[in-house]
Write an enzyme that holds these catalytic residues in place. Structure first.
Site, short mmCIF file in Angstrom:
data_model
loop_
_atom_site.label_atom_id
_atom_site.label_comp_id
_atom_site.label_asym_id
_atom_site.label_seq_id
_atom_site.Cartn_x
_atom_site.Cartn_y
_atom_site.Cartn_z
N ARG A 120 -9.31 1.05 9.55
CA ARG A 120 -8.90 -0.33 9.83
C ARG A 120 -9.97 -1.10 10.59
O ARG A 120 -9.78 -2.26 10.89
CB ARG A 120 -7.63 -0.31 10.66
CG ARG A 120 -6.37 -0.69 9.86
CD ARG A 120 -5.25 -0.66 10.82
NE ARG A 120 -4.03 -1.32 10.52
CZ ARG A 120 -2.99 -0.79 9.91
NH1 ARG A 120 -3.07 0.39 9.37
NH2 ARG A 120 -1.86 -1.44 9.83
N ARG A 157 11.70 -2.53 11.09
CA ARG A 157 10.65 -2.11 12.01
C ARG A 157 10.40 -3.22 13.02
O ARG A 157 10.38 -4.39 12.67
CB ARG A 157 9.35 -1.86 11.22
CG ARG A 157 9.28 -0.48 10.61
CD ARG A 157 8.17 -0.34 9.61
NE ARG A 157 6.86 -0.83 10.06
CZ ARG A 157 5.76 -0.78 9.32
NH1 ARG A 157 5.79 -0.26 8.11
NH2 ARG A 157 4.62 -1.23 9.78
N ARG A 175 11.97 -6.24 4.59
CA ARG A 175 11.75 -4.79 4.45
C ARG A 175 12.63 -4.02 5.43
O ARG A 175 12.76 -4.38 6.59
CB ARG A 175 10.27 -4.52 4.77
CG ARG A 175 9.90 -3.07 4.80
CD ARG A 175 8.44 -2.87 4.56
NE ARG A 175 7.58 -3.26 5.67
CZ ARG A 175 6.26 -3.14 5.64
NH1 ARG A 175 5.65 -2.67 4.58
NH2 ARG A 175 5.54 -3.52 6.69
N ARG A 200 -0.14 -9.19 13.37
CA ARG A 200 -0.65 -8.11 12.50
C ARG A 200 -1.60 -8.68 11.44
O ARG A 200 -2.63 -8.10 11.15
CB ARG A 200 0.51 -7.38 11.83
CG ARG A 200 1.31 -6.57 12.83
CD ARG A 200 2.57 -6.02 12.22
NE ARG A 200 2.33 -5.00 11.23
CZ ARG A 200 3.19 -4.66 10.28
NH1 ARG A 200 4.34 -5.30 10.17
NH2 ARG A 200 2.91 -3.69 9.45
N LYS A 238 0.83 -1.22 0.00
CA LYS A 238 0.00 0.00 0.00
C LYS A 238 0.86 1.26 0.00
O LYS A 238 0.57 2.22 -0.71
CB LYS A 238 -0.92 0.06 1.24
CG LYS A 238 -1.89 -1.11 1.34
CD LYS A 238 -2.86 -0.90 2.49
CE LYS A 238 -2.22 -0.88 3.86
NZ LYS A 238 -1.67 -2.16 4.31
P1 AMP Z 1 1.12 0.23 9.08
O1 AMP Z 1 2.35 1.00 8.73
O2 AMP Z 1 -0.13 0.72 8.36
O3 AMP Z 1 1.29 -1.27 8.96
O4 AMP Z 1 0.83 0.53 10.63
C1 AMP Z 1 1.77 0.19 11.64
C2 AMP Z 1 1.07 0.14 12.99
O5 AMP Z 1 0.52 1.44 13.29
C3 AMP Z 1 -0.11 -0.80 13.09
O6 AMP Z 1 0.27 -2.15 13.36
C4 AMP Z 1 -0.89 -0.19 14.25
O7 AMP Z 1 -0.27 -0.46 15.49
C5 AMP Z 1 -0.73 1.30 13.98
N1 AMP Z 1 -1.80 1.81 13.09
C6 AMP Z 1 -1.67 2.30 11.81
N2 AMP Z 1 -2.85 2.67 11.30
C7 AMP Z 1 -3.78 2.42 12.28
C8 AMP Z 1 -5.19 2.56 12.35
N3 AMP Z 1 -5.91 3.04 11.32
N4 AMP Z 1 -5.81 2.20 13.51
C9 AMP Z 1 -5.11 1.73 14.55
N5 AMP Z 1 -3.78 1.53 14.56
C10 AMP Z 1 -3.10 1.87 13.42
#
Ligand code: AMP
Length: 223
Positions: A88, A157, A124, A168, A13
């Site tokens: 989400r 990360r 990554r 996740r 994404k």
């Molecule tokens: P991502 O980079 O989108 O995979 O997000 C990394 C982490 O940020 C996720 O595993 C959550 O802990 C937090 N996070 C990102 N977007 C959201 C969201 N819309 N709602 C809740 N937690 C989020």
């Protein structure tokens, strides 16, 4: 127009969102990036979010909704924005509609099988300074351990470690069905195959966006 890129962690994404931003001039709003920046800058919000993120759990709706509200009301989003990582869950879907309900939207899910997702996340690397993303198999940095863009240090990360990836993906699957059903009922949902090269996937996404934009222009011309 609001574009929502939807898909499991590791589905691409972020990378596709950057390409859409560049081609269509629509800014990418990534809640993961906004949260990681808050963690880097040690803001109160970042300190609260960090432990949850490191465990692969979701941060509270209130926190992410606040970040999105602030970001999508800046002048550069007047023509639209692309959301990556938000909404989400259904509460976030509803909150987005309450914030900015009238805006036409396109939702695109990037579909990638679990084995491929795990491989991608494990290879990554992310820049500690600017957040640029690399992949040790297909998109290596020119100098090992250093960002091509800003020279910053590359790191894995905490939530891309094997022990967190499973959690996740589980959280994603648990919430996904209802979100997908909601957007399917609205008639704005599309799914693309996320396999192949970055350009292959972008070709599929831009095909959908070009058609949507052409429809909207035709509608406007008729009015
Ligand atoms: P991502 O980079 O989108 O995979 O997000 C990394 C982490 O940020 C996720 O595993 C959550 O802990 C937090 N996070 C990102 N977007 C959201 C969201 N819309 N709602 C809740 N937690 C989020």
């Amino acid at each position: 127009m609001r574009i929502i890129l939807f898909g499991p962690p590791g589905s691409g994404k972020g990378t596709q969102g950057d390409l859409v931003e560049r081609r269509y001039g629509i800014p990418k709003v990534s809640t993961g990036d906004l949260l990681r920046r808050a963690v880097r800058e040690r803001t109160l919000l970042g300190i609260k979010a960090e432990a949850l993120m490191n465990r692969g759990e979701l941060v509270s709706d209130e926190i992410v909704e606040g970040l999105v509200r602030e970001r999508i009301t800046t002048p550069d989003t007047r023509r639209g924005y692309l959301l990556d990582g938000f909404p989400r869950n259904l509460a976030q879907v509803r909150s987005l509609e309450a914030m900015d309900g009238a805006r036409p939207e396109v939702v695109i899910e990037i579909d990638v099988d679990s084995r491929c997702l795990i491989e991608r996340m494990q290879s990554r690397l992310t820049c500690r300074t600017c957040g640029a993303v690399y992949n040790l198999r297909v998109q290596k940095p020119r100098t090992e351990g250093r960002c091509d863009v800003c020279g910053g240090e590359l790191y894995q990360r905490a939530d891309d470690r094997p022990e967190v990836i499973g959690e996740r993906l589980r959280v994603y699957r648990e919430k996904t069905e209802k979100i997908r059903a909601h957007y399917q009922a609205k008639g704005v949902f599309h799914r693309v195959d996320g396999s192949g090269s970055v350009n292959d996937v972008f070709g599929r996404i831009s095909g959908i966006l070009d058609r949507e934009l052409a429809h909207r222009d035709a509608d406007k011309a008729q009015r």
